[in-house]
Design a protein around this motif. Structure first.
Motif, PDB file in Angstrom:
ATOM      1  N   THR A  52      -8.316   6.490   3.618  1.00 22.19           N
ATOM      2  CA  THR A  52      -8.829   5.183   4.115  1.00 22.19           C
ATOM      3  C   THR A  52     -10.053   5.268   2.971  1.00 22.19           C
ATOM      4  O   THR A  52     -10.892   5.416   2.896  1.00 22.19           O
TER       5      THR A  52
ATOM      6  N   SER B 251     -10.182   1.783   1.373  1.00 21.06           N
ATOM      7  CA  SER B 251      -9.733  -0.084   1.307  1.00 21.06           C
ATOM      8  C   SER B 251     -11.359  -0.473   1.053  1.00 21.06           C
ATOM      9  O   SER B 251     -12.744   0.301   1.189  1.00 21.06           O
TER      10      SER B 251
ATOM     11  N   ASN C 263      -4.511   4.607   1.952  1.00 21.29           N
ATOM     12  CA  ASN C 263      -4.752   3.387   2.136  1.00 21.29           C
ATOM     13  C   ASN C 263      -6.327   2.954   0.917  1.00 21.29           C
ATOM     14  O   ASN C 263      -7.237   3.702   1.634  1.00 21.29           O
TER      15      ASN C 263
ATOM     16  N   ASP D  36      -0.980   2.275   0.788  1.00 23.25           N
ATOM     17  CA  ASP D  36      -1.120   0.767   0.952  1.00 23.25           C
ATOM     18  C   ASP D  36      -2.164  -0.183  -0.233  1.00 23.25           C
ATOM     19  O   ASP D  36      -3.160   0.428  -0.471  1.00 23.25           O
TER      20      ASP D  36
END
Length: 316
Positions: free
Chosen positions: A159, A161, A188, A216
């Motif tokens: 991830t 993000s 992500n 994502d």
């Protein structure tokens, strides 16, 4: 007696409370330690890290919401992970580490300090570095945790993000690493300024990957141009992808629905094939990856940011 849990949220921890925590860690009586958003001195943070290093029972460590707030604390945490890098075989078989540092102001220097502890950890399978103020130097280190086929095992979930300092060059480097990663299943990248150019590179990476199931891209500045590329990919080429998140982009609902329908159809077809092969048994696993859970496995959850869902979802 089975190990228990210590869960504290948003409090200023006293010296006596820190001593109790450290004693419990050293006595191997804590399985889950959560100190979300708590205030403690640098000295006491160091004491907790020493307790973590010595513990053989700890499976989940939650230091969310600003507890790891300086480069000094990053280094203390890195030293703890280097020492407590795996649980002895006679205690647990196949230990796994989920490290979530979401929301910590690491910067590139912080990841440099953590890199050895993370990249050489034999059990690290999931890493959350969302909203950690990372740049291209950090991306280069992260790519080293996504080794190509035939190399050592690498991350299965990553991830990144909300790291706006990463440039096009950094994202391109990551796309190449993802294309050749031998393990990655979940990626992500939501709330980064990727744009259609990077999305096109990621589409190539996804089509090359033999493992990636979840991508994502929510709120990443994409348009119908990107969506059309992904639609063409899932419609005409074999891919392992099962979940593609495109919300909060300038993409028409119709295109998003078409992509979603195609991915759902592919998953249903695979489930039917799996059922036929196993005589009507269970088909493929759920798309979002979680470590295997059984009576002989244990996971270490290290969190110091905003990613609390793993703490709630991980089975011991």
């Amino acid at each position: 007696m089975l190990p228990g849990s210590i869960q504290i949220t948003g409090e200023t921890l006293s010296g006596a409370e820190i001593k109790d925590i450290c004693d419990s860690l050293k006595e191997n009586s804590v399985r889950l330690l959560s100190a979300r958003g708590c205030q403690l001195s640098d000295r006491d943070f160091g004491r907790v890290c020493r307790g973590v290093a010595e513990s053989h029972s700890l499976a989940q460590l939650n230091l969310n919401l600003g507890v790891v707030s300086s480069i000094g604390r990053v280094k203390l945490l890195a030293d703890a992970l280097k020492t407590n890098r795996s649980i002895p075989d006679f205690v647990v078989k196949d230990p796994k580490l989920i490290a979530t540092l979401h929301g910590s102001p690491l910067l590139d220097a912080g990841l440099v300090a953590l890199n050895t502890a993370l990249s050489t950890h034999p059990s690290l399978v999931s890493l959350d570095l969302g909203d950690c103020m990372l740049g291209d130097e950090a991306i280069q280190l992260i790519c080293g945790m996504l080794p190509p086929d035939g190399a050592k095992s690498g991350l299965r979930e990553l991830t990144l993000s909300a790291n706006p300092a990463i440039t096009t060059k950094g994202w391109a480097r990551l796309a190449v690493a993802v294309a050749h990663s031998s393990q990655l299943r979940v990626l992500n990248l939501d709330y980064n300024s990727l744009g259609d150019q990077i999305a096109g590179m990621l589409a190539v990476a996804v089509s090359s990957s033999r493992t990636l199931e979840v991508l994502d891209l929510e709120g990443t500045g994409l348009t119908n141009q990107s969506a059309q590329i992904f639609l063409d990919m899932v419609e005409n080429y074999p891919t392992c992808l099962r979940v593609l998140v495109l919300a909060e982009n300038a993409i028409s609902p119709e295109l998003q629905q078409q992509i979603s329908d195609l991915l759902s159809e592919a998953e249903e077809d695979e489930e039917k094939e799996g059922g036929a092969r196993s005589g009507g048994g269970v088909g493929r696993e759920k798309t979002t990856w979680l470590p295997d859970s059984n009576s002989s496995s244990q996971m270490v959850l290290v969190t110091s940011g905003l990613g609390d869902s793993l703490l709630a979802e991980t089975e011991m």
